[in-house]
Design a protein around this motif. Structure first.
Motif, PDB file in Angstrom:
ATOM      1  N   GLN A   1     -72.630 -14.583  46.580  1.00 27.47           N
ATOM      2  CA  GLN A   1     -71.756 -14.479  45.365  1.00 27.47           C
ATOM      3  C   GLN A   1     -71.054 -13.243  45.369  1.00 27.47           C
ATOM      4  OE1 GLN A   1     -71.912 -16.725  42.971  1.00 27.47           O
ATOM      5  NE2 GLN A   1     -70.321 -15.750  41.610  1.00 27.47           N
ATOM      6  N   PRO A   2     -69.535 -13.375  45.144  1.00 26.49           N
ATOM      7  CA  PRO A   2     -68.679 -12.382  45.304  1.00 26.49           C
ATOM      8  C   PRO A   2     -68.952 -11.119  44.015  1.00 26.49           C
ATOM      9  CG  PRO A   2     -67.240 -14.055  45.144  1.00 26.49           C
ATOM     10  CD  PRO A   2     -68.798 -14.617  45.213  1.00 26.49           C
TER      11      PRO A   2
ATOM     12  N   ILE B   1     -56.979 -15.307  45.058  1.00 27.98           N
ATOM     13  CA  ILE B   1     -58.280 -15.052  45.922  1.00 27.98           C
ATOM     14  C   ILE B   1     -59.454 -16.207  45.629  1.00 27.98           C
ATOM     15  CG2 ILE B   1     -60.146 -13.311  46.417  1.00 27.98           C
ATOM     16  CD1 ILE B   1     -58.274 -11.235  45.402  1.00 27.98           C
ATOM     17  N   GLY B   2     -59.833 -16.799  46.605  1.00 28.11           N
ATOM     18  CA  GLY B   2     -61.001 -17.845  46.312  1.00 28.11           C
ATOM     19  C   GLY B   2     -60.796 -19.063  47.376  1.00 28.11           C
TER      20      GLY B   2
ATOM     21  N   LEU C   1     -64.192 -14.617  39.955  1.00 27.67           N
ATOM     22  CA  LEU C   1     -62.995 -14.969  40.491  1.00 27.67           C
ATOM     23  C   LEU C   1     -61.973 -15.930  39.877  1.00 27.67           C
ATOM     24  CD1 LEU C   1     -63.842 -14.924  44.578  1.00 27.67           C
ATOM     25  CD2 LEU C   1     -63.093 -12.945  43.129  1.00 27.67           C
TER      26      LEU C   1
ATOM     27  N   GLU D   1     -68.017 -12.228  51.577  1.00 25.72           N
ATOM     28  CA  GLU D   1     -68.867 -12.799  50.584  1.00 25.72           C
ATOM     29  C   GLU D   1     -68.679 -14.183  50.588  1.00 25.72           C
ATOM     30  OE1 GLU D   1     -71.573 -11.036  49.394  1.00 25.72           O
ATOM     31  OE2 GLU D   1     -70.657  -8.961  49.789  1.00 25.72           O
ATOM     32  N   LEU D   2     -67.470 -14.883  50.497  1.00 26.75           N
ATOM     33  CA  LEU D   2     -67.135 -16.340  50.245  1.00 26.75           C
ATOM     34  C   LEU D   2     -67.727 -17.154  51.271  1.00 26.75           C
ATOM     35  CD1 LEU D   2     -63.950 -16.257  48.066  1.00 26.75           C
ATOM     36  CD2 LEU D   2     -66.095 -17.008  47.141  1.00 26.75           C
TER      37      LEU D   2
ATOM     38  N   GLN E   1     -63.975  -7.688  51.341  1.00 32.17           N
ATOM     39  CA  GLN E   1     -65.265  -7.840  51.053  1.00 32.17           C
ATOM     40  C   GLN E   1     -65.656  -9.007  50.273  1.00 32.17           C
ATOM     41  OE1 GLN E   1     -66.858  -4.768  48.229  1.00 32.17           O
ATOM     42  NE2 GLN E   1     -68.703  -5.566  48.063  1.00 32.17           N
ATOM     43  N   ILE E   2     -64.465  -9.295  49.298  1.00 32.06           N
ATOM     44  CA  ILE E   2     -64.787 -10.656  48.762  1.00 32.06           C
ATOM     45  C   ILE E   2     -64.767 -12.029  49.725  1.00 32.06           C
ATOM     46  CG2 ILE E   2     -63.606 -12.323  47.010  1.00 32.06           C
ATOM     47  CD1 ILE E   2     -62.578  -9.670  45.572  1.00 32.06           C
TER      48      ILE E   2
ATOM     49  N   ALA F   1     -56.382 -15.698  50.259  1.00 33.01           N
ATOM     50  CA  ALA F   1     -56.264 -14.374  49.995  1.00 33.01           C
ATOM     51  C   ALA F   1     -54.817 -13.834  50.003  1.00 33.01           C
ATOM     52  CB  ALA F   1     -57.468 -13.284  50.519  1.00 33.01           C
TER      53      ALA F   1
ATOM     54  N   THR G   1     -60.395  -7.061  48.689  1.00 33.97           N
ATOM     55  CA  THR G   1     -60.232  -8.308  49.100  1.00 33.97           C
ATOM     56  C   THR G   1     -61.086  -8.825  50.190  1.00 33.97           C
ATOM     57  OG1 THR G   1     -57.975  -8.233  48.096  1.00 33.97           O
ATOM     58  CG2 THR G   1     -58.560 -10.278  49.444  1.00 33.97           C
TER      59      THR G   1
END
Length: 86
Positions: A53-54, A15-16, A58, A47-48, A43-44, A27, A41
């Motif tokens: 900021q997640p 993830i990232g 990460l 945010e990215l 939501q993360i 992801a 995931t």
């Protein structure tokens, strides 16, 4: 086929952001936990891509964690680079 569960060697999802690729966020690799990790995931990733900021660090999920460090290439005479370096 059905029941294929992608899972990285360490069992942690990827993830990232993908280094060296602009606007690419990965992801995947949630194994059988994808259905449960999906909302968080998502939501993360949201945010990215929105530049925020997640909610969690990460680094443990970094897509590049299996990449070997980049070595300098080219010819050397001892420690001194000679000729073309790339």
């Amino acid at each position: 086929g059905a029941c294929i569960r992608p899972c990285p060697p360490d069992g942690m999802p990827l993830i990232g952001r993908v280094p060296a690729l602009d606007n690419v966020v990965m992801a995947c690799g949630h194994n059988c936990w994808g259905i449960l990790w999906g909302p968080f995931t998502g939501q993360i990733v949201a945010e990215l891509v929105s530049g925020r900021q997640p909610p969690v660090p990460l680094r443990a999920f970094a897509p590049d964690r299996f990449c070997s460090p980049k070595k300098s290439r080219g010819r050397h005479m001892g420690q001194t680079p000679v000729g073309e370096q790339w």
